[in-house]
Motif scaffolding. Structure first.
Motif, PDB file in Angstrom:
ATOM      1  N   VAL A  71       0.850  -1.191   0.000  1.00  0.00           N
ATOM      2  CA  VAL A  71       0.000   0.000   0.000  1.00  0.00           C
ATOM      3  C   VAL A  71       0.897   1.256   0.000  1.00  0.00           C
ATOM      4  CG1 VAL A  71      -0.302   0.393   2.478  1.00  0.00           C
ATOM      5  CG2 VAL A  71      -2.207   0.727   0.990  1.00  0.00           C
ATOM      6  N   PRO A  72       0.480   2.337  -0.674  1.00  0.00           N
ATOM      7  CA  PRO A  72       1.268   3.568  -0.676  1.00  0.00           C
ATOM      8  C   PRO A  72       1.400   4.153   0.739  1.00  0.00           C
ATOM      9  CG  PRO A  72      -0.547   3.701  -2.252  1.00  0.00           C
ATOM     10  CD  PRO A  72      -0.739   2.459  -1.466  1.00  0.00           C
ATOM     11  N   THR A  73       2.440   4.929   0.960  1.00  0.00           N
ATOM     12  CA  THR A  73       2.652   5.519   2.285  1.00  0.00           C
ATOM     13  C   THR A  73       2.192   6.966   2.365  1.00  0.00           C
ATOM     14  OG1 THR A  73       4.922   6.110   1.686  1.00  0.00           O
ATOM     15  CG2 THR A  73       4.579   3.993   2.811  1.00  0.00           C
ATOM     16  N   SER A  74       1.921   7.589   1.248  1.00  0.00           N
ATOM     17  CA  SER A  74       1.418   8.954   1.222  1.00  0.00           C
ATOM     18  C   SER A  74      -0.107   8.922   1.382  1.00  0.00           C
ATOM     19  CB  SER A  74       1.785   9.613  -0.109  1.00  0.00           C
ATOM     20  OG  SER A  74       1.226  10.899  -0.187  1.00  0.00           O
ATOM     21  N   VAL A  75      -0.646   9.707   2.327  1.00  0.00           N
ATOM     22  CA  VAL A  75      -2.075   9.660   2.653  1.00  0.00           C
ATOM     23  C   VAL A  75      -2.729  11.002   2.367  1.00  0.00           C
ATOM     24  CG1 VAL A  75      -3.740   9.325   4.519  1.00  0.00           C
ATOM     25  CG2 VAL A  75      -1.673   7.924   4.439  1.00  0.00           C
ATOM     26  N   THR A  76      -3.899  10.950   1.729  1.00  0.00           N
ATOM     27  CA  THR A  76      -4.724  12.147   1.548  1.00  0.00           C
ATOM     28  C   THR A  76      -6.113  11.873   2.115  1.00  0.00           C
ATOM     29  OG1 THR A  76      -5.488  11.520  -0.666  1.00  0.00           O
ATOM     30  CG2 THR A  76      -3.487  12.862  -0.544  1.00  0.00           C
ATOM     31  N   LEU A  77      -6.803  12.929   2.486  1.00  0.00           N
ATOM     32  CA  LEU A  77      -8.130  12.833   3.090  1.00  0.00           C
ATOM     33  C   LEU A  77      -9.026  13.855   2.422  1.00  0.00           C
ATOM     34  CD1 LEU A  77     -10.001  11.798   5.386  1.00  0.00           C
ATOM     35  CD2 LEU A  77      -8.946  13.510   6.869  1.00  0.00           C
ATOM     36  N   GLU A  78     -10.203  13.403   1.987  1.00  0.00           N
ATOM     37  CA  GLU A  78     -11.136  14.293   1.302  1.00  0.00           C
ATOM     38  C   GLU A  78     -12.509  14.224   1.951  1.00  0.00           C
ATOM     39  OE1 GLU A  78     -11.306  13.260  -2.861  1.00  0.00           O
ATOM     40  OE2 GLU A  78      -9.134  12.907  -2.901  1.00  0.00           O
ATOM     41  N   GLY A  79     -13.086  15.389   2.216  1.00  0.00           N
ATOM     42  CA  GLY A  79     -14.486  15.464   2.612  1.00  0.00           C
ATOM     43  C   GLY A  79     -14.814  15.229   4.076  1.00  0.00           C
ATOM     44  N   LEU A  80     -13.820  15.127   4.971  1.00  0.00           N
ATOM     45  CA  LEU A  80     -14.129  14.899   6.380  1.00  0.00           C
ATOM     46  C   LEU A  80     -14.476  16.223   7.052  1.00  0.00           C
ATOM     47  CD1 LEU A  80     -14.439  13.101   8.844  1.00  0.00           C
ATOM     48  CD2 LEU A  80     -11.973  13.294   9.230  1.00  0.00           C
ATOM     49  N   GLN A  81     -15.762  16.396   7.332  1.00  0.00           N
ATOM     50  CA  GLN A  81     -16.284  17.590   8.002  1.00  0.00           C
ATOM     51  C   GLN A  81     -16.816  17.186   9.365  1.00  0.00           C
ATOM     52  OE1 GLN A  81     -16.598  20.821   6.860  1.00  0.00           O
ATOM     53  NE2 GLN A  81     -15.740  20.464   4.833  1.00  0.00           N
ATOM     54  N   VAL A  82     -16.343  17.839  10.423  1.00  0.00           N
ATOM     55  CA  VAL A  82     -16.821  17.560  11.783  1.00  0.00           C
ATOM     56  C   VAL A  82     -17.117  18.885  12.478  1.00  0.00           C
ATOM     57  CG1 VAL A  82     -15.606  15.356  11.974  1.00  0.00           C
ATOM     58  CG2 VAL A  82     -14.466  17.444  12.706  1.00  0.00           C
ATOM     59  N   PRO A  83     -18.030  18.861  13.471  1.00  0.00           N
ATOM     60  CA  PRO A  83     -18.410  20.107  14.129  1.00  0.00           C
ATOM     61  C   PRO A  83     -17.359  20.621  15.120  1.00  0.00           C
ATOM     62  CG  PRO A  83     -19.672  18.280  15.028  1.00  0.00           C
ATOM     63  CD  PRO A  83     -18.877  17.743  13.889  1.00  0.00           C
ATOM     64  N   ARG A 102      -5.832   7.160  -0.492  1.00  0.00           N
ATOM     65  CA  ARG A 102      -6.841   8.211  -0.478  1.00  0.00           C
ATOM     66  C   ARG A 102      -8.054   7.793   0.320  1.00  0.00           C
ATOM     67  NH1 ARG A 102      -9.146   9.087  -5.842  1.00  0.00           N
ATOM     68  NH2 ARG A 102     -11.038   9.767  -4.908  1.00  0.00           N
ATOM     69  N   LEU A 103      -8.394   8.562   1.368  1.00  0.00           N
ATOM     70  CA  LEU A 103      -9.605   8.332   2.157  1.00  0.00           C
ATOM     71  C   LEU A 103     -10.623   9.369   1.729  1.00  0.00           C
ATOM     72  CD1 LEU A 103      -8.011   8.023   5.700  1.00  0.00           C
ATOM     73  CD2 LEU A 103      -8.428   6.216   4.041  1.00  0.00           C
ATOM     74  N   VAL A 104     -11.793   8.894   1.311  1.00  0.00           N
ATOM     75  CA  VAL A 104     -12.827   9.798   0.816  1.00  0.00           C
ATOM     76  C   VAL A 104     -14.093   9.623   1.646  1.00  0.00           C
ATOM     77  CG1 VAL A 104     -14.213  10.482  -1.176  1.00  0.00           C
ATOM     78  CG2 VAL A 104     -11.862   9.644  -1.516  1.00  0.00           C
ATOM     79  N   VAL A 105     -14.551  10.729   2.226  1.00  0.00           N
ATOM     80  CA  VAL A 105     -15.824  10.760   2.939  1.00  0.00           C
ATOM     81  C   VAL A 105     -16.833  11.303   1.930  1.00  0.00           C
ATOM     82  CG1 VAL A 105     -17.092  11.761   4.872  1.00  0.00           C
ATOM     83  CG2 VAL A 105     -14.684  11.108   5.155  1.00  0.00           C
TER      84      VAL A 105
END
Length: 136
Positions: A71-83, A102-105
């Motif tokens: 698995v790749p070691t570079s991580v991205t995160l898209e769309g995580l919205q929390v209050p 890539r983690l996509v919410v």
């Protein structure tokens, strides 16, 4: 607030959990990511995702099998919205491991605050220093 991956996110912990779950390069899955901490930056509009205490990855569905490479070691995160800052379970997230991890919410993902998150209790000292001090 929108959370993103930073140099303090401890992305290597997420990569370790992905490897434990037997997720490989090129795979696309739906998965549950448990105990992801989000910490607000000053100003409150953005925050950082912290993976230091992430639990085991629960794979819900494999959408694409991948090629079996690491698995790749570079991580991205898209769309995580929390209050607010806190710890969250990210349920049914889209995870793509081609190029970046890539983690996509998205619309089918649920973000749920972890119930029962408690601060460490204060240590309470007894009012008497010694048994002799406690004598009536």
């Amino acid at each position: 607030m929108e959370a993103r991956v930073t140099s303090q996110s401890q992305s290597f912990r997420l990569v370790e959990r992905m490897e434990e779950a037997k997720i490989f390069h090129g795979q696309e899955i739906r998965a549950d990511l448990l105990n992801v901490r989000v910490l607000a930056f000053a100003g409150g509009g953005e925050g950082q995702a912290l993976f230091c205490n992430i639990g085991p990855i629960r794979v819900r569905e494999i959408l694409n099998r991948g090629d079996g490479r690491p698995v790749p070691t570079s991580v991205t995160l898209e769309g995580l919205q929390v209050p607010t800052s806190g710890t969250y379970d990210i349920l049914n997230a889209l995870v793509c491991s081609n190029g970046d991890l890539r983690l996509v919410v998205d619309a089918t993902t649920r973000v749920v605050p972890v119930v029962g998150e408690v601060e460490a209790p204060l240590v309470r000292r007894h009012p008497f220093r010694t048994l002799a001090d406690a004598a009536w």
